[in-house]
Design a protein around this motif. Structure first.
Motif, short mmCIF file in Angstrom:
data_model
loop_
_atom_site.label_atom_id
_atom_site.label_comp_id
_atom_site.label_asym_id
_atom_site.label_seq_id
_atom_site.Cartn_x
_atom_site.Cartn_y
_atom_site.Cartn_z
N UNK A 17 0.19 -46.93 -32.70
CA UNK A 17 -1.09 -47.60 -32.47
C UNK A 17 -0.99 -49.10 -32.65
N UNK A 18 -0.27 -49.53 -33.68
CA UNK A 18 -0.10 -50.95 -33.94
C UNK A 18 0.68 -51.62 -32.81
N UNK A 19 1.74 -51.00 -32.38
CA UNK A 19 2.55 -51.57 -31.30
C UNK A 19 1.77 -51.57 -29.99
N UNK A 25 -2.35 -56.99 -26.54
CA UNK A 25 -2.68 -58.40 -26.83
C UNK A 25 -1.73 -59.35 -26.11
N UNK A 26 -0.44 -59.05 -26.14
CA UNK A 26 0.53 -59.91 -25.47
C UNK A 26 0.32 -59.94 -23.96
N UNK A 42 9.91 -59.17 -21.37
CA UNK A 42 11.24 -59.07 -21.99
C UNK A 42 11.17 -58.92 -23.52
N UNK A 43 10.29 -59.66 -24.15
CA UNK A 43 10.13 -59.55 -25.60
C UNK A 43 9.51 -58.23 -26.01
N UNK A 44 8.57 -57.75 -25.22
CA UNK A 44 7.94 -56.45 -25.49
C UNK A 44 8.98 -55.34 -25.42
N UNK A 45 9.84 -55.40 -24.42
CA UNK A 45 10.88 -54.38 -24.27
C UNK A 45 11.86 -54.41 -25.44
N UNK A 46 12.19 -55.62 -25.91
CA UNK A 46 13.08 -55.74 -27.08
C UNK A 46 12.43 -55.11 -28.31
N UNK A 47 11.15 -55.37 -28.51
CA UNK A 47 10.44 -54.81 -29.65
C UNK A 47 10.42 -53.29 -29.59
N UNK A 48 10.15 -52.75 -28.42
CA UNK A 48 10.11 -51.29 -28.26
C UNK A 48 11.48 -50.69 -28.52
#
Length: 57
Positions: A17-19, A25-26, A42-48
């Motif tokens: 839920x947080x992610x 938001x991003x 690209x940053x979202x994919x790295x976080x995932x």
């Protein structure tokens, strides 16, 4: 920052839920500021990938 985000999760569903909220938001910020909701992808994919690696997704 990633560690702090993930460590604040109490359960797997909390993390998801947080992610999900952070990704939304991003994407909204990318759309408003850069005219492209995928600007931060690209940053979202790295976080995932990171969250999957440590078992939080």
């Amino acid at each position: 920052m990633k560690d702090k985000l993930v460590l604040s999760c109490r359960s797997l569903s909390d993390c998801r839920g947080l992610i999900a909220r952070d990704v939304a938001d991003l994407r909204r910020i990318g759309r408003i500021q850069h005219g492209d909701p995928d600007y931060f992808m690209p940053g979202i994919k790295k976080l995932i990938r990171y969250c999957q690696k440590i078992g939080k997704l």
